[in-house]
Design an enzyme around this catalytic site. Structure first.
Site, PDB file in Angstrom:
ATOM      1  N   CYS A 128       0.826  -1.205   0.000  1.00 50.97           N
ATOM      2  CA  CYS A 128       0.000   0.000   0.000  1.00 50.97           C
ATOM      3  C   CYS A 128       0.862   1.257   0.000  1.00 50.97           C
ATOM      4  O   CYS A 128       0.359   2.359  -0.188  1.00 50.97           O
ATOM      5  CB  CYS A 128      -0.934   0.008   1.204  1.00 50.97           C
ATOM      6  SG  CYS A 128      -2.345  -1.072   0.983  1.00 50.97           S
ATOM      7  N   LYS A 147       0.655   3.475  -3.059  1.00 54.23           N
ATOM      8  CA  LYS A 147      -0.543   4.270  -3.289  1.00 54.23           C
ATOM      9  C   LYS A 147      -0.191   5.721  -3.628  1.00 54.23           C
ATOM     10  O   LYS A 147       0.686   6.312  -2.994  1.00 54.23           O
ATOM     11  CB  LYS A 147      -1.363   4.237  -1.983  1.00 54.23           C
ATOM     12  CG  LYS A 147      -2.810   4.544  -2.150  1.00 54.23           C
ATOM     13  CD  LYS A 147      -3.558   4.134  -0.882  1.00 54.23           C
ATOM     14  CE  LYS A 147      -4.987   4.607  -0.962  1.00 54.23           C
ATOM     15  NZ  LYS A 147      -5.815   4.081   0.113  1.00 54.23           N
ATOM     16  N   ASP A 195     -14.041   7.463   1.211  1.00 50.36           N
ATOM     17  CA  ASP A 195     -14.274   6.329   2.122  1.00 50.36           C
ATOM     18  C   ASP A 195     -13.582   5.077   1.580  1.00 50.36           C
ATOM     19  O   ASP A 195     -12.902   5.126   0.559  1.00 50.36           O
ATOM     20  CB  ASP A 195     -15.782   6.112   2.306  1.00 50.36           C
ATOM     21  CG  ASP A 195     -16.105   5.657   3.724  1.00 50.36           C
ATOM     22  OD1 ASP A 195     -15.351   4.845   4.265  1.00 50.36           O
ATOM     23  OD2 ASP A 195     -17.111   6.120   4.275  1.00 50.36           O
ATOM     24  N   ASP A 196     -13.746   3.957   2.275  1.00 53.68           N
ATOM     25  CA  ASP A 196     -13.040   2.732   1.898  1.00 53.68           C
ATOM     26  C   ASP A 196     -13.617   2.088   0.647  1.00 53.68           C
ATOM     27  O   ASP A 196     -12.912   1.408  -0.088  1.00 53.68           O
ATOM     28  CB  ASP A 196     -13.112   1.717   3.046  1.00 53.68           C
ATOM     29  CG  ASP A 196     -12.416   2.230   4.276  1.00 53.68           C
ATOM     30  OD1 ASP A 196     -11.187   2.378   4.207  1.00 53.68           O
ATOM     31  OD2 ASP A 196     -13.091   2.521   5.280  1.00 53.68           O
ATOM     32  N   GLY A 233     -11.693 -12.280 -13.694  1.00 55.43           N
ATOM     33  CA  GLY A 233     -10.592 -11.358 -13.503  1.00 55.43           C
ATOM     34  C   GLY A 233      -9.971 -10.943 -14.813  1.00 55.43           C
ATOM     35  O   GLY A 233     -10.525 -11.201 -15.888  1.00 55.43           O
ATOM     36  N   THR A 250      -5.888 -10.396 -16.632  1.00 52.79           N
ATOM     37  CA  THR A 250      -4.439 -10.530 -16.481  1.00 52.79           C
ATOM     38  C   THR A 250      -3.731  -9.868 -17.656  1.00 52.79           C
ATOM     39  O   THR A 250      -4.103 -10.098 -18.809  1.00 52.79           O
ATOM     40  CB  THR A 250      -4.042 -12.021 -16.415  1.00 52.79           C
ATOM     41  OG1 THR A 250      -4.802 -12.636 -15.381  1.00 52.79           O
ATOM     42  CG2 THR A 250      -2.565 -12.193 -16.121  1.00 52.79           C
TER      43      THR A 250
HETATM   44 CO    CO Z   1      -9.679   1.183   3.338  1.00 46.86          CO
HETATM   45 CO    CO Z   2      -8.642   0.731  -0.489  1.00 50.82          CO
END
Ligand code: CO
Ligand code: CO
Length: 345
Positions: free
Chosen positions: A16, A19, A48-49, A136, A138
């Site tokens: 992360c 990011k 938000d998440d 998904g 790829t």
């Molecule tokens: Co989050």
């Molecule tokens: Co996130």
């Protein structure tokens, strides 16, 4: 002869920590015209998440995506951590994750075996979370990337936002901080082996138990502490709620070596980005060393839930949480001050 490829050596930044900063992101998205729909309960503007869309009065759809370059060398563990981290945003909204899509970028240097191991890690995490990976996409690229796009459900009235804290709320964090610092140290072979094992174990652990306990209580707000670090996520929580946050610095759980390593200058780049973003809201009133502040700004991969609990049920909440999630600790409280500050006490 097969050569062992170190996954993290293929990545320019890890987990992360890769990011893009919150400030940069809002600049990049500024001014676009979007479709408006009153059923969109939580959209991008809320930082938000996950986004939340009301399907009917009983059901809200929660959607999120998260993916990143390798944070560990073991491909199975990498896949697992990336999936656990992506699923976590559904838990942070108080939802139940149900469906997911793989997002995968394969680098030329990777053999089929390691690609399969990444996916196996993702599938194991999904199975444990009760999530179906239904498809998904790829591609090939310069660096390995893996993650999921996840959909989950909750009752529209039971969505937990990262804003909504009320004065007097008690803040509880469910995983220790410092994973970014320790994994950065590991790249230079400076991390203690036992600490590193602990970090891997926590990053690979779903926030499912914490979520299942949390939804039994009248929680005011929740988010998971990930790329923006504790300070960045607290800053969003304080701004969104129109309150101030007080962090009891000595009570914040963190890996024992994290502050020492930070004092030696082993701090991931993302921590500086987070400091740039959130520092204007942070007010150090206690005796809080720069190294500990670095731990608070440290970007977490697959971090814990940060939960605001009304004071009248915080004791019951913590004791039930501690039984299943022993790392959970009270780390602070919310006050009515309207300047949206985070006081480090
Ligand atoms: Co989050
Ligand atoms: Co996130």
């Amino acid at each position: 002869m097969e050569t062992e490829i170190k996954m993290t050596k293929l990545a320019s930044c890890a987990g992360c920590g890769a990011k893009v900063g919150a400030g940069t992101l809002s600049r990049l998205l500024e001014g676009f015209e979007t479709v408006t729909d009153e059923r969109l309960i939580v959209g991008y503007d809320r930082s938000d998440d996950a986004s939340v869309y009301m399907i009917d009065s009983e059901t809200a759809l929660i959607q999120t995506t998260d993916f990143f370059p390798p944070i560990v060398d073991d491909p199975y563990l990498y896949g697992r951590i990336a999936a656990v981290n992506a699923i976590s945003d559904i838990y942070a909204m108080g939802g139940e994750p149900r469906l997911a899509l793989n997002i995968l970028c394969v680098a030329d240097a990777m053999d089929d075996k390691s690609v399969r191991e990444i996916l196996r890690g993702g599938y194991d995490a999904a199975r444990e979370a009760g999530v179906i990976i239904s498809g998904g996409h790829t591609i090939k690229g310069a660096e390995p990337i893996y993650g999921l796009s996840v959909s989950g459900f909750a009752h529209p009235d039971r969505i937990l936002k990262n804003c909504g804290t009320k004065p007097g709320d008690i803040l509880i964090l469910t995983k220790p901080l410092g994973a970014g610092i320790i994994t950065t140290a590991a790249k230079a072979d400076l991390a203690d082996k036992n600490t590193l094992e602990k970090v891997y174990e926590k990053m690979a652990a779903l926030n499912r138990k914490a979520r299942d306990i949390m939804v039994k209580y009248p929680v005011s707000a929740c988010t998971d502490v990930t790329g923006f670090g504790l300070m960045g996520h607290c800053f969003e929580m304080a701004q969104g709620s129109g309150c101030s946050i007080h962090i009891l610095s000595r009570k914040v759980p963190h890996y024992s070596d994290a502050a020492e390593l930070a004092a030696m200058g082993i701090v991931p780049e993302g921590a500086y980005r987070n400091r740039n973003y959130a520092e204007r809201g942070v007010c150090v009133t206690g005796d809080v060393s720069l190294a500990i502040q670095d731990v608070f700004y440290d970007p977490q991969t697959s971090g814990g839930l940060l939960i605001a609990v009304p004071p009248e049920c915080s004791d019951a909440f913590l004791s039930e949480m501690k039984a299943d999630v022993p790392d959970a600790e009270v780390i602070g409280y919310v006050s009515a001050e309207k300047e949206y500050r985070i006081y480090l006490e």
